[in-house]
Design an enzyme around this catalytic site. Structure first.
Site, mmCIF file in Angstrom:
data_model
loop_
_atom_site.group_PDB
_atom_site.id
_atom_site.type_symbol
_atom_site.label_atom_id
_atom_site.label_comp_id
_atom_site.label_asym_id
_atom_site.label_seq_id
_atom_site.Cartn_x
_atom_site.Cartn_y
_atom_site.Cartn_z
ATOM 1 N N VAL A 71 0.810 -1.227 0.000
ATOM 2 C CA VAL A 71 0.000 0.000 0.000
ATOM 3 C C VAL A 71 0.843 1.277 0.000
ATOM 4 O O VAL A 71 0.296 2.371 -0.110
ATOM 5 C CB VAL A 71 -1.006 0.040 1.176
ATOM 6 C CG1 VAL A 71 -2.065 -1.040 1.023
ATOM 7 C CG2 VAL A 71 -0.296 -0.055 2.519
ATOM 8 N N TYR A 161 0.126 -2.587 23.754
ATOM 9 C CA TYR A 161 -0.381 -2.199 22.425
ATOM 10 C C TYR A 161 0.317 -0.918 21.944
ATOM 11 O O TYR A 161 0.418 -0.648 20.758
ATOM 12 C CB TYR A 161 -1.907 -2.054 22.445
ATOM 13 C CG TYR A 161 -2.523 -2.237 21.070
ATOM 14 C CD1 TYR A 161 -2.275 -3.385 20.320
ATOM 15 C CD2 TYR A 161 -3.352 -1.264 20.514
ATOM 16 C CE1 TYR A 161 -2.830 -3.554 19.054
ATOM 17 C CE2 TYR A 161 -3.910 -1.431 19.264
ATOM 18 C CZ TYR A 161 -3.645 -2.577 18.544
ATOM 19 O OH TYR A 161 -4.197 -2.737 17.284
ATOM 20 N N LYS A 168 -4.826 3.164 15.827
ATOM 21 C CA LYS A 168 -6.167 2.591 15.621
ATOM 22 C C LYS A 168 -7.260 3.605 15.978
ATOM 23 O O LYS A 168 -8.344 3.593 15.394
ATOM 24 C CB LYS A 168 -6.336 1.309 16.444
ATOM 25 C CG LYS A 168 -5.496 0.132 15.981
ATOM 26 C CD LYS A 168 -5.876 -0.357 14.588
ATOM 27 C CE LYS A 168 -5.223 -1.708 14.283
ATOM 28 N NZ LYS A 168 -5.383 -2.121 12.877
HETATM 29 P P1 NAD Z 1 -1.851 -10.750 9.535
HETATM 30 O O1 NAD Z 1 -0.382 -10.706 9.806
HETATM 31 O O2 NAD Z 1 -2.415 -12.014 9.030
HETATM 32 O O3 NAD Z 1 -2.269 -9.580 8.532
HETATM 33 C C1 NAD Z 1 -1.606 -8.333 8.500
HETATM 34 C C2 NAD Z 1 -1.531 -7.947 7.046
HETATM 35 O O4 NAD Z 1 -0.994 -6.630 6.900
HETATM 36 C C3 NAD Z 1 -0.654 -8.902 6.224
HETATM 37 O O5 NAD Z 1 -1.408 -9.465 5.178
HETATM 38 C C4 NAD Z 1 0.421 -7.975 5.669
HETATM 39 O O6 NAD Z 1 0.831 -8.359 4.361
HETATM 40 C C5 NAD Z 1 -0.336 -6.655 5.648
HETATM 41 N N1 NAD Z 1 0.539 -5.508 5.456
HETATM 42 C C6 NAD Z 1 1.441 -4.957 6.313
HETATM 43 N N2 NAD Z 1 2.093 -3.951 5.699
HETATM 44 C C7 NAD Z 1 1.579 -3.860 4.439
HETATM 45 C C8 NAD Z 1 1.847 -3.029 3.312
HETATM 46 N N3 NAD Z 1 2.796 -2.080 3.344
HETATM 47 N N4 NAD Z 1 1.119 -3.202 2.182
HETATM 48 C C9 NAD Z 1 0.164 -4.162 2.118
HETATM 49 N N5 NAD Z 1 -0.119 -4.996 3.141
HETATM 50 C C10 NAD Z 1 0.592 -4.836 4.282
HETATM 51 O O7 NAD Z 1 -2.534 -10.317 10.915
HETATM 52 P P2 NAD Z 1 -4.069 -9.986 11.291
HETATM 53 O O8 NAD Z 1 -4.144 -10.155 12.757
HETATM 54 O O9 NAD Z 1 -5.000 -10.743 10.421
HETATM 55 O O10 NAD Z 1 -4.162 -8.423 11.006
HETATM 56 C C11 NAD Z 1 -5.164 -7.849 10.208
HETATM 57 C C12 NAD Z 1 -5.745 -6.620 10.856
HETATM 58 O O11 NAD Z 1 -6.489 -6.991 12.006
HETATM 59 C C13 NAD Z 1 -4.710 -5.590 11.341
HETATM 60 O O12 NAD Z 1 -5.220 -4.292 11.069
HETATM 61 C C14 NAD Z 1 -4.686 -5.835 12.837
HETATM 62 O O13 NAD Z 1 -4.268 -4.693 13.559
HETATM 63 C C15 NAD Z 1 -6.138 -6.143 13.073
HETATM 64 N N6 NAD Z 1 -6.477 -6.805 14.319
HETATM 65 C C16 NAD Z 1 -5.865 -7.959 14.699
HETATM 66 C C17 NAD Z 1 -6.223 -8.571 15.884
HETATM 67 C C18 NAD Z 1 -5.567 -9.844 16.318
HETATM 68 O O14 NAD Z 1 -5.638 -10.171 17.509
HETATM 69 N N7 NAD Z 1 -4.963 -10.610 15.416
HETATM 70 C C19 NAD Z 1 -7.218 -8.008 16.701
HETATM 71 C C20 NAD Z 1 -7.820 -6.822 16.294
HETATM 72 C C21 NAD Z 1 -7.452 -6.234 15.112
#
Ligand code: NAD
Length: 260
Positions: A71, A161, A168
């Site tokens: 991105v 965090y 966020k």
């Molecule tokens: P994940 O590691 O599977 O996904 C994170 C994604 O971010 C990856 O696909 C990675 O390729 C992408 N990413 C990072 N930098 C990027 C860039 N420059 N360009 C394109 N893509 C990029 O982990 P996840 O937990 O599925 O995270 C997804 C979302 O959910 C995040 O926003 C995270 O903060 C949020 N989230 C996660 C949790 C949790 O406990 N896992 C809880 C609440 C929210």
């Protein structure tokens, strides 16, 4: 047993999913749910290293478009939306499920976060949602739905965090402002706030296992949330069943957020 999703709930809808890293990603649960509800999918992978982990997910959900997207790369952003315009001529759903912060800034406490690290976290985890939305909106001629993945640390202090809390918080605020700007176009915007789920991104947080155990112990429903739980809620929010909902943050956490 997981509930059966209605196969025609999103039939004919075109969805772009950004954030699949592997089978454990939250974006993967959303892709699976959208697919089971009849949507056609475009899925991106961050880079060549990620591609072999993303392809099995894309294949399993029959993704019609699979393209690289970092991105921070404007040319790749343009290329993804050009491909969508050519193949589908429209877009109905956009799901942003990505976050990044440099490890030293993420783990070193908010006070010590560097300006460069904070800016990078804000750019990739928040402003990129606006860059995607700006390109999606012209393709959402019949209205549409935008999703951004947030976390409870946006609103309450969750130990470890750190700088992702303010990032966020900005993302959730961006959802509210976009909901206001895009409401007249019939485009709805949702911040989604899942409880802790073991993913690659989560493994970057100090003592994530403690957070996960606490969530299960304290949440009224007393069960861990999984990626399909997130997907099912997003599918519902994307459907006409939720046509009058926009701008809010939806917790998918077994009720954990209501606890003191
Ligand atoms: P994940 O590691 O599977 O996904 C994170 C994604 O971010 C990856 O696909 C990675 O390729 C992408 N990413 C990072 N930098 C990027 C860039 N420059 N360009 C394109 N893509 C990029 O982990 P996840 O937990 O599925 O995270 C997804 C979302 O959910 C995040 O926003 C995270 O903060 C949020 N989230 C996660 C949790 C949790 O406990 N896992 C809880 C609440 C929210």
């Amino acid at each position: 047993m997981d509930p059966t999703l209605p196969p025609s709930l999103l039939r004919g809808q075109k969805a772009l999913i950004v954030g699949v890293a592997n089978e454990a990603s939250i974006a993967t649960g959303c892709a699976q749910a959208f697919h089971q509800c009849g949507a056609d999918l475009a899925i991106t992978y961050q880079n060549d290293k990620a591609r072999p982990h993303v392809m099995p997910v894309a294949t399993a959900v029959g993704a019609e478009i699979v393209m690289p997207l970092d991105v921070t790369d404007e040319a790749q952003l343009d290329a993804v939306f050009d491909a969508i315009a050519q193949r589908w001529g429209k877009l109905d759903l956009l799901l942003h499920s990505i976050a990044f912060a440099p490890k030293a800034d993420l783990q070193g406490g908010l006070l010590n976060s560097s300006a460069a690290g904070f800016a990078q976290a804000m750019d990739i985890s928040c402003h990129s949602f606006l860059r995607l939305a700006r390109r999606a909106v012209p393709l959402m001629r019949d209205g549409g739905t935008l999703f951004a993945m947030s976390y409870h640390g946006a609103n309450k202090v969750v130990p470890n965090y750190n700088l992702m809390g303010p990032v966020k918080a900005a993302l959730e605020s961006a959802c509210r402002y976009l909901a206001h700007e895009l409401g007249p176009l019939g485009i709805r915007v949702h911040a989604i706030s899942p409880g802790p789920i073991a993913t690659r991104a989560a493994s970057g947080l100090k003592e994530f296992d403690v957070l996960l155990a606490h969530a299960v112990a304290e949440a009224p429903l007393g069960q861990p949330v999984d990626i399909l739980d997130v997907g099912m809620t997003c599918a519902h929010l994307a459907s006409p069943l939720a046509r009058h909902l926009t701008g809010s943050t939806h917790y998918i956490d077994g009720g954990l957020n209501i606890m003191a």
